[in-house]
Design a protein around this motif. Structure first.
Motif, PDB file in Angstrom:
ATOM      1  N   VAL A   1     -10.830  19.868-105.296  1.00 36.71           N
ATOM      2  CA  VAL A   1     -11.408  20.034-103.959  1.00 36.71           C
ATOM      3  C   VAL A   1     -12.733  19.288-103.851  1.00 36.71           C
ATOM      4  O   VAL A   1     -13.446  19.081-104.850  1.00 36.71           O
ATOM      5  N   ILE A   2     -13.043  18.911-102.613  1.00 36.27           N
ATOM      6  CA  ILE A   2     -14.343  18.342-102.262  1.00 36.27           C
ATOM      7  C   ILE A   2     -14.915  19.208-101.151  1.00 36.27           C
ATOM      8  O   ILE A   2     -14.241  19.468-100.148  1.00 36.27           O
ATOM      9  N   VAL A   3     -16.142  19.661-101.320  1.00 36.71           N
ATOM     10  CA  VAL A   3     -16.809  20.504-100.327  1.00 36.71           C
ATOM     11  C   VAL A   3     -18.061  19.787 -99.854  1.00 36.71           C
ATOM     12  O   VAL A   3     -18.886  19.356-100.669  1.00 36.71           O
ATOM     13  N   VAL A   4     -18.204  19.655 -98.526  1.00 36.11           N
ATOM     14  CA  VAL A   4     -19.380  19.024 -97.941  1.00 36.11           C
ATOM     15  C   VAL A   4     -20.206  20.105 -97.256  1.00 36.11           C
ATOM     16  O   VAL A   4     -19.672  20.909 -96.482  1.00 36.11           O
ATOM     17  N   GLY A   5     -21.496  20.128 -97.511  1.00 34.44           N
ATOM     18  CA  GLY A   5     -22.376  21.107 -96.891  1.00 34.44           C
ATOM     19  C   GLY A   5     -22.462  20.904 -95.381  1.00 34.44           C
ATOM     20  O   GLY A   5     -22.323  19.780 -94.880  1.00 34.44           O
ATOM     21  N   GLU A   6     -22.714  21.990 -94.649  1.00 33.41           N
ATOM     22  CA  GLU A   6     -22.710  21.947 -93.188  1.00 33.41           C
ATOM     23  C   GLU A   6     -23.762  20.982 -92.635  1.00 33.41           C
ATOM     24  O   GLU A   6     -23.441  20.125 -91.793  1.00 33.41           O
ATOM     25  N   GLU A   7     -24.991  21.096 -93.069  1.00 31.69           N
ATOM     26  CA  GLU A   7     -26.040  20.215 -92.561  1.00 31.69           C
ATOM     27  C   GLU A   7     -25.792  18.767 -92.967  1.00 31.69           C
ATOM     28  O   GLU A   7     -26.114  17.839 -92.214  1.00 31.69           O
ATOM     29  N   THR A   8     -25.221  18.574 -94.132  1.00 28.14           N
ATOM     30  CA  THR A   8     -24.884  17.220 -94.592  1.00 28.14           C
ATOM     31  C   THR A   8     -23.799  16.604 -93.726  1.00 28.14           C
ATOM     32  O   THR A   8     -23.873  15.430 -93.353  1.00 28.14           O
ATOM     33  N   ALA A   9     -22.791  17.417 -93.358  1.00 24.85           N
ATOM     34  CA  ALA A   9     -21.685  16.915 -92.526  1.00 24.85           C
ATOM     35  C   ALA A   9     -22.170  16.512 -91.146  1.00 24.85           C
ATOM     36  O   ALA A   9     -21.588  15.622 -90.507  1.00 24.85           O
ATOM     37  N   LYS A  10     -23.234  17.142 -90.658  1.00 24.49           N
ATOM     38  CA  LYS A  10     -23.763  16.783 -89.331  1.00 24.49           C
ATOM     39  C   LYS A  10     -24.339  15.369 -89.315  1.00 24.49           C
ATOM     40  O   LYS A  10     -24.410  14.746 -88.257  1.00 24.49           O
ATOM     41  N   LYS A  11     -24.719  14.866 -90.476  1.00 28.59           N
ATOM     42  CA  LYS A  11     -25.327  13.539 -90.553  1.00 28.59           C
ATOM     43  C   LYS A  11     -24.302  12.428 -90.757  1.00 28.59           C
ATOM     44  O   LYS A  11     -24.665  11.245 -90.718  1.00 28.59           O
ATOM     45  N   GLY A  12     -23.043  12.797 -90.991  1.00 27.17           N
ATOM     46  CA  GLY A  12     -21.998  11.786 -91.093  1.00 27.17           C
ATOM     47  C   GLY A  12     -21.332  11.744 -92.449  1.00 27.17           C
ATOM     48  O   GLY A  12     -21.999  11.813 -93.491  1.00 27.17           O
TER      49      GLY A  12
END
Length: 386
Positions: A98-109
């Motif tokens: 799995v790959i998990v992207v943090g919420e605030e990180t995902a907002k930046k692209g």
């Protein structure tokens, strides 16, 4: 001559056996990565968390089956190399689940963060991708009651989420395909930590949460389970699940209708320079459960249940479409459908798609039918109380 060739062949085989596999990697020299978490620090560095398997603990040891290592770098690749300052083994990614992207990180692209994964030979296209409600690091440190390996639990959660059909299931390959489109936007399943107190011990448990909605590659918000199912109906990704409606003749009771077969078709149309699209949904289901004691297997009651089933499907889809158009995010691949149907007009439509998409007239045609009522047609009767 034959003896010479035979001697040469035997010599080559012997040499191969003596030298072995020149590029082999011994297991005890590798750190088997099971999950990757991606966050950004306040100063813009990549904070990479990797969940490393501890095989000895899987056999019944008393400790944790994984070790979470966090490193930072200017890029993903830089952070991976910097992890070698903490682990004495080389990170090995082919078994990553799995790959998990943090919420605030995902907002930046997402695109800048995923470039390495498109190039690296060890990355797997079938790896599941999630968005964390909060930091990805917290997710990688979470636990699950049924699995000692949390990454394996997340992999199984993704597989079984299709039973309810209210969250998308997305792999790295799926994400790359949508991000390659100039008009479509992706959706990804969300994860959160649920704090559980068990006999004085606090545990941070992993659970699936709502759906992360992106505009192109930037996170813009979240869809509820009902809105998520509306998206999946349009994408033809609802294959099973339940639809709960009020019972005919007993409106305060509920009925569960099992989804057994579905088909969705999109029909785009351009009339007098106006864009419209018709969503055709056909569904077949079964009577799965009733909380009332009325007989629902009569033709009249079956017909009423079908109407309510149809209305529930329509509500999910229209709620999702209305919200997506308000946010200006084409989650349904409408642009791709217009491209296929109108290839000559598409170059001009594509330039203005962000403006055109919210104005598309959406028509909905839903046909729902009940096929079976299960092993009994007579409900259990409640005993009267004195």
């Amino acid at each position: 001559m034959k003896k010479y060739l035979l001697f040469s062949l035997c010599f080559l085989l012997l040499a191969n056996l003596l030298t072995g596999c020149w590029d082999k990697r011994e297991l005890n020299t590798l750190a088997i990565v099971q999950a990757i978490g991606i966050d950004l620090t306040e100063d813009g560095l990549v904070s990479l968390s990797v969940q490393i398997l501890k095989p000895s603990e899987l056999k019944g040891g008393g400790g944790k089956a994984v070790w979470v290592v966090t490193s930072t770098g200017e890029t993903i690749f830089d952070a991976i190399r910097n992890a070698s300052l903490q682990t004495d083994r080389r990170l090995f990614h082919p078994h990553n689940k799995v790959i998990v992207v943090g919420e605030e990180t995902a907002k930046k692209g997402l695109k800048p963060l995923l470039d390495f994964l498109t190039r690296d030979a060890e990355s797997r296209g079938l790896t599941y991708v999630f968005v964390a409600k909060g930091k990805a690091l917290d997710i990688l440190k979470g636990e699950h009651e049924q699995e000692k390996n949390p990454a394996q639990a997340l992999e199984h959660l993704a597989d079984t989420s299709g039973l309810a059909s209210n969250l998308p299931k997305r792999t790295l390959k799926d994400l790359f395909m949508v991000l390659g489109s100039k008009t479509s936007s992706p959706v990804l399943p969300g994860l959160k930590i649920l704090t559980k107190n068990d006999e004085g011990t606090t545990k941070k448990m992993l659970v699936l949460d709502n759906t992360a909605v992106f505009k192109h590659d930037q996170l813009v918000g979240w869809f509820t389970h009902e809105e998520s199912r509306g998206v999946l109906w349009v994408l033809n990704e609802v294959h099973t699940g339940t639809i709960v409606v009020n019972s005919p003749l007993a409106e305060d009771k509920y009925v569960s209708l099992e989804i057994s077969q579905t088909a969705t078709r999109l029909k785009p149309e351009i009339t007098e320079n106006k864009l419209s699209i018709t969503i055709e949904v056909k569904e077949e289901g079964n009577l799965g459960e009733q909380m009332s004691d009325v007989n629902l297997t009569t033709p009249e009651n079956f017909s009423e249940l079908e109407k309510r089933q149809t209305a529930a499907i329509r509500d999910d889809i229209m709620t999702a479409v209305t919200k997506a158009q308000a946010w200006g995010v084409d989650l349904f691949g409408f642009g791709e459908e217009f491209h296929r149907q109108y290839p000559q007009e598409w170059p001009e439509l594509e330039k203005e798609w962000d403006t055109l998409f919210p104005e598309i007239e959406v028509n909905l045609e839903v046909s729902a039918h009940l096929i079976r009522a299960g092993l009994t047609s007579t409900p259990l009767k409640s005993e009267p109380t004195e």
